[in-house]
Design a protein around this motif. Sequence first.
Motif, PDB file in Angstrom:
ATOM      1  N   THR A 106      -4.818  13.181 -12.073  1.00 18.04           N
ATOM      2  CA  THR A 106      -3.582  12.430 -12.297  1.00 18.04           C
ATOM      3  C   THR A 106      -3.775  10.936 -12.057  1.00 18.04           C
ATOM      4  O   THR A 106      -2.831  10.166 -12.235  1.00 18.04           O
ATOM      5  N   GLY A 134       1.960  14.201 -17.325  1.00 14.87           N
ATOM      6  CA  GLY A 134       1.123  14.361 -16.141  1.00 14.87           C
ATOM      7  C   GLY A 134       1.925  14.810 -14.927  1.00 14.87           C
ATOM      8  O   GLY A 134       1.491  15.682 -14.166  1.00 14.87           O
ATOM      9  N   GLY A 137       2.703  18.381 -15.211  1.00 11.44           N
ATOM     10  CA  GLY A 137       1.545  19.194 -14.838  1.00 11.44           C
ATOM     11  C   GLY A 137       1.454  19.402 -13.340  1.00 11.44           C
ATOM     12  O   GLY A 137       1.107  20.490 -12.869  1.00 11.44           O
ATOM     13  N   ILE A 138       1.767  18.352 -12.563  1.00  9.63           N
ATOM     14  CA  ILE A 138       1.764  18.488 -11.105  1.00  9.63           C
ATOM     15  C   ILE A 138       2.783  19.523 -10.657  1.00  9.63           C
ATOM     16  O   ILE A 138       2.515  20.361  -9.787  1.00  9.63           O
ATOM     17  N   TYR A 245     -13.418  15.534 -17.435  1.00 12.81           N
ATOM     18  CA  TYR A 245     -12.631  16.736 -17.184  1.00 12.81           C
ATOM     19  C   TYR A 245     -13.491  17.990 -17.063  1.00 12.81           C
ATOM     20  O   TYR A 245     -12.987  19.052 -16.709  1.00 12.81           O
ATOM     21  N   VAL A 274      -2.176  18.401 -17.318  1.00 14.28           N
ATOM     22  CA  VAL A 274      -2.646  17.166 -16.681  1.00 14.28           C
ATOM     23  C   VAL A 274      -3.768  16.531 -17.499  1.00 14.28           C
ATOM     24  O   VAL A 274      -3.803  15.314 -17.711  1.00 14.28           O
TER      25      VAL A 274
END
Length: 308
Positions: A106, A134, A137-138, A245, A274
């Motif tokens: 992030t 993002g 996604g958290i 990633y 994310v």
Amino acid sequence: MRAHERPFLALGLRLAAMAMLSLMLLLVKLTGERGMPLPETMFWRQAFPALMLLGWLGARGELRRLRTARPWVHFRRAMIGTAGMFLTLGVVQILPLAEATVLGFTAPVFAVILSAVLLKEKVGPWRWTAVAIGLLGIVVIAGPAEADLPVLGLCVGIGAAFMVALVSIQLRDLGRTEEPLTIVFYFSAMSVPVLAPFLLHTGVHHDALGWLMLVGIGVTGLAAQLLMTAALRFGRVSSVIVMDYSQFGWATLWGWIVFDHLPPPTTWLGAPVVIAAGLIIAWREHVRHRARNSMAPAPPVPPAPSIA
């Protein structure tokens, strides 16, 4: 394409860098499980690279490369970086490797926010959308209230990503006048005196395996930084950033092999979200860089998703 660009080599170097970074985090987690205090681990993480770089430059007669007219800027970056490292290395001692790694992704999201707030950059709808994705996604990774992730670990992981983003702002400024090797050296060398007093409290009594782990942390950390730098000699940030990633794959593999842990469904659902946010930001930075180049030459400055 620039004459010296070798895109496949750049991708390979960046992939190797992420493998080294994942190994460093694995060793940090193992030292934590052996009871080694985090400040001591951080000390050796910084001391070994500083000594190795100093010895290498001395042997080549190139100590002049460490000259700088901006010592106080390096000091500020070192202090911010040390605080960020405390969180970045600390989170892997609280959370499983895969979950800690995903939270680190992030950082580009926070870099966009900081660019708007601190640098007064104009952020368009694409990047604000990526920020929202993002953050979503958290939320997915955090899962419901009864999820396994402890609140402390979640907060430390998010804080680590925020600090990495803050460091990226510092690096944009330093990168205008300093070469990467100089930045890496002063980060390590200036943080060592700050961390050294902790050794008086914790001591340095370790067995051979413990010392091997500490040396391994320093070596893999330095290797990751040098490989990331080398990758950018042969490819653009917007091209090689996708390899960052792959660290999630490495972290999942080490977690499975060493700790017999596989991420829960919430992590598998949240990780692609994310990662998608980070890739959108990288794509927009690439588009913005090309637009700037059509008017006036300027170096690319997209944020990297991970720093350690």
